[in-house]
Design a protein around this motif. Structure first.
Motif, PDB file in Angstrom:
ATOM      1  N   THR A   1       0.834  -1.201   0.000  1.00  0.00           N
ATOM      2  CA  THR A   1       0.000   0.000   0.000  1.00  0.00           C
ATOM      3  C   THR A   1       0.868   1.250   0.000  1.00  0.00           C
ATOM      4  O   THR A   1       1.835   1.334   0.762  1.00  0.00           O
ATOM      5  CB  THR A   1      -0.900   0.007   1.261  1.00  0.00           C
ATOM      6  OG1 THR A   1      -1.634  -1.213   1.306  1.00  0.00           O
ATOM      7  CG2 THR A   1      -1.866   1.172   1.251  1.00  0.00           C
TER       8      THR A   1
ATOM      9  N   GLN B   1      -3.819   0.600  -2.896  1.00  0.00           N
ATOM     10  CA  GLN B   1      -3.193  -0.716  -2.962  1.00  0.00           C
ATOM     11  C   GLN B   1      -2.478  -0.835  -4.304  1.00  0.00           C
ATOM     12  O   GLN B   1      -3.094  -0.749  -5.357  1.00  0.00           O
ATOM     13  CB  GLN B   1      -4.228  -1.826  -2.813  1.00  0.00           C
ATOM     14  CG  GLN B   1      -4.726  -1.978  -1.403  1.00  0.00           C
ATOM     15  CD  GLN B   1      -5.583  -3.224  -1.227  1.00  0.00           C
ATOM     16  OE1 GLN B   1      -5.746  -4.028  -2.118  1.00  0.00           O
ATOM     17  NE2 GLN B   1      -6.139  -3.362  -0.034  1.00  0.00           N
TER      18      GLN B   1
ATOM     19  N   ASP C   1      -2.900   5.597   0.497  1.00  0.00           N
ATOM     20  CA  ASP C   1      -3.602   4.357   0.892  1.00  0.00           C
ATOM     21  C   ASP C   1      -4.027   3.517  -0.305  1.00  0.00           C
ATOM     22  O   ASP C   1      -4.823   2.594  -0.166  1.00  0.00           O
ATOM     23  CB  ASP C   1      -4.817   4.641   1.780  1.00  0.00           C
ATOM     24  CG  ASP C   1      -4.417   4.963   3.206  1.00  0.00           C
ATOM     25  OD1 ASP C   1      -3.324   4.526   3.632  1.00  0.00           O
ATOM     26  OD2 ASP C   1      -5.186   5.644   3.895  1.00  0.00           O
TER      27      ASP C   1
END
Length: 177
Positions: free
Chosen positions: A34, A41, A39
């Motif tokens: 991540t 992925q 944040d």
């Protein structure tokens, strides 16, 4: 029976079954990389308990290979050992180090929910999972974190709903590649 009612019935059956079945270890864990700033992925790779995850890089000063070797342990990454080939800044020097055919080995037993990495082009950080290499430098523009995710109860329900979807419904597993 309408598709809506069939879906609700399937959901209720699953909820009832989930309430009566003891939780078991999931074989559906995922190693996730991540981006720590956004944040987002960047990578997800299926893993199981006992799988080895290696963070491989070149020491920026010594120009020698270093491997941080982790083992998947539930939802944690347990650092098993560090393998390196020279002493230098940031490398262990006063710990009990064993010389082996692999190189200098420091045995460890430290568990982490999350492992932070700042991939760099000089170090050439790579992630190795089940023999597959992933270039962390090309995946990211900055710091990343490695963590193990288990599917939630909601994830399981959504997967089950897809199994119960009519064959012509795009959510049906029959329609997915």
């Amino acid at each position: 029976m309408s598709r809506y009612l069939a879906g609700i019935l399937a959901l209720l059956v699953l909820l009832g079954a989930a309430a009566t079945v003891a939780p078991t270890a999931s074989a559906d864990r995922t190693l996730v990389v991540t981006d720590t700033e956004t944040d987002e992925q960047l990578l997800s790779v299926p893993v199981d308990d006992g799988d080895v995850v290696t963070l491989s890089y070149t020491h920026s000063v010594e120009k020698t290979p270093v491997e941080d070797i982790y083992v998947v342990d539930g939802t944690q990454l347990r650092m098993d050992r560090m393998v390196f080939h020279s002493h230098g800044a940031g490398l262990p020097s006063d710990a009990p180090i064993e010389t082996t055919d692999e190189g200098l080995v420091l045995d460890l037993n430290e568990s982490y929910d999350e492992v932070g990495v700042v991939p760099g082009s000089i170090a050439g950080h790579e992630l190795i999972v089940d023999g597959e290499r992933y270039d962390l430098v090309s995946l990211s523009d900055g710091a990343v974190s490695l963590s193990i995710l288990e599917p939630t109860f909601v994830d399981d329900l959504l997967r089950a709903e897809a199994r119960f979807a009519p064959i012509d419904d795009p959510r049906s597993l029959h329609m997915q590649p």
